[in-house]
Design an enzyme around this catalytic site. Sequence first.
Site, PDB file in Angstrom:
ATOM      1  CD  GLU A  29      -6.705   3.532   1.076  1.00  0.00           C
ATOM      2  OE1 GLU A  29      -7.422   3.564   0.059  1.00  0.00           O
ATOM      3  OE2 GLU A  29      -5.718   4.267   1.218  1.00  0.00           O
ATOM      4  NE  ARG A  76      -7.931   2.217  -2.421  1.00  0.00           N
ATOM      5  CZ  ARG A  76      -6.702   2.067  -2.918  1.00  0.00           C
ATOM      6  NH1 ARG A  76      -6.523   1.264  -3.947  1.00  0.00           N
ATOM      7  NH2 ARG A  76      -5.668   2.697  -2.397  1.00  0.00           N
ATOM      8  CG  ASP A  92      -5.607  13.862   1.844  1.00  0.00           C
ATOM      9  OD1 ASP A  92      -6.142  13.251   2.785  1.00  0.00           O
ATOM     10  OD2 ASP A  92      -4.920  13.286   0.975  1.00  0.00           O
ATOM     11  CD  GLU A 132      -3.732  12.481  -5.450  1.00  0.00           C
ATOM     12  OE1 GLU A 132      -4.292  11.527  -4.877  1.00  0.00           O
ATOM     13  OE2 GLU A 132      -2.697  12.348  -6.148  1.00  0.00           O
ATOM     14  CB  THR A 189     -11.618  11.198  -1.250  1.00  0.00           C
ATOM     15  OG1 THR A 189     -10.338  11.816  -1.354  1.00  0.00           O
ATOM     16  CG2 THR A 189     -11.492   9.819  -0.617  1.00  0.00           C
TER      17      THR A 189
END
Length: 648
Positions: free
Chosen positions: A272, A276, A405, A539, A625
């Site tokens: 994360e 981010r 994913d 998404e 992503t």
Amino acid sequence: MTTPALLPLSGRRIPTLSPGASSFPHHRATLRLSEKFILLLILSAFITLCFGAFFFLPDNSKHNLQSISLHFKNSPPLPPPPQLLFMYSPFKSKLTSCFFLASYREEEESLRDKIRADHERALQEAKEKLRKSREELQAEIQTEKNKVMEDLKKKDPGPKPLPPVPMPKVVSVSDGEPPEPDVKEKRDKIREMMKHAWDSYRQYGWGHNELKPLAKKGHSTNIFGNSQLGATIVDALDTLYIMGLHEEFKDGQEWVEQNLDFGVNAEVSVFEVNIRFIGGLLAAYYLSGQEVFKLKAVQLAEKLLPAFNTPTGIPWAMVNLKSGVGRNWGWASAGSSILAEFGTLHMEFVHLTYLTGNPAYYQKVMHIRKLLAKMDRPNGLYPNYLNPRTGRWGQHHTSVGGLGDSFYEYLLKAWLMSDKTDTEARKTYDDAIEAIERHLIRKSNGGLTFIGEWKNGHLERKMGHLACFAGGMFALGADGSPDDKAGHYLQLGAEIAHTCHESYDRTVLKLGPEAFKFDSGLEAVAVRQNEKYYILRPEVIETYWYMWRFTHDPKYRQWGWEAAQAIDKYCRVSGGFSGVKDVYSSNPTYDDVQQSFFLAETLKYLYLLFSSDDLMPLESWVFNTEAHPLPVLHLGNITLPGSEPAQR
């Protein structure tokens, strides 16, 4: 009679007789007189030496003697210096006392006076503090903190400047204003939604990781540890810049410069924080050219490197930013690392090596790729869990949604970001998608194409909201597909987009659930209560945007506008935007969290959907992503430090 001779000062002072002294008459009276005479001589010599030593010794020796005297009363008797050792022990204590007594009393009185003065001064300061208001005390504390910080900055000038590297060819960020008035109006609405989300966070949660828009206060989750790292600020920077909200961008930049500190004692998610923070900071750097973002990204990346200190080189899921100690989530298949986490580092780490010249980042991610290439894969599928100690797969669970994913996404985007020179990444992606299509992708009885999950040898006919990104991925990877399958994968992307739109359209709020089934006559509908929530996820809208870019079919803009209206109607509150707990209820309950990815992804993809294609063209930018755009590295014959020359 013969006079006694004394040994030099450096030795023990023992009386001796001169040669021939053995002829002394053995008479008691004469002997007593001789002893008295000797004792008087010794006493006079000692007194002379005592005062001479005190007045003529160097200053530092006097100081040492005075220091001894200060502690004499409360300490065991200390031996005098070697120069003052004399022959007769009875004289030692008397002479030492004689020497110290006068100075001790004077020093003791002086010390007492000093203690009394310090005590009085401390009491006076305490009384003055108590008279001050809370605000005044806080201001004083802040002033002291600032003073300490300034002193530290003077002592530590900070990290060395990074070596200059050629800036990748970055296409100027155009305004992207669409020619159609109605489309422009929709885009302006998305921009207004972003302004509301940012302003609410600015007012109620500034510096916190996220916002609780109903409680109107800061919010954080365990992925960021117990620290206030301003996740929403870093995640939103590039969205603000792309939307032309430059004053807001400047506020965010100032916070990053003054407050973003990675030296905190906090255990954070490597995945994360990478997507981010490092992704967000790098994107802000490439868009604005402001060096502070690059420097902060590198500082954080150095804090993540200890997570790779495992027997296999597969990183831990979490790392303490201060101690460097790593560990995995307790729930993840007997201490395994997660495919979507350790497989979603490549884009950011390649850019880190490019910008710093440090090969470590590139080598870490390439090691992961090489290790995976050597492993057996059941049915050609990658399980979601891998033990970093043993290098063996954990539970055989494969998903294109959560846990799996973005691993597949980054294989494709590694190829795109390398200017299509990383053919190894492309081949790995193609092989993985072929296995997914063979084992996981099915059509429902109602004709909806969905991506199920492989669990212990059988297919679970359930698709998560997270898996809806795959429609955009299939479209993005269509060009370059083997065996002239470009049309096939573009069509597959369209079918996934349609299925995910149905999951939205079949709810009361026209917002999609977290997961939906294709079983027992139910299609694209959530069954369990804990799968009926919508937490502002991006998404589905992400796939609409990619499909719009590749087909310009107006239905994707229409579907995106439906989602935007539903978010504005059902998720907007006075203090920002909140997720909802049941998309099938006409009177939903809020979850009271404005996720940072809502500003980073959801609103950015909506804005791009209603912009012209010259805003962030896909030939020049690859989105990570978390929707942070990184430029394609047109390296040509240049190779990254620690890499082999690329093969076209």
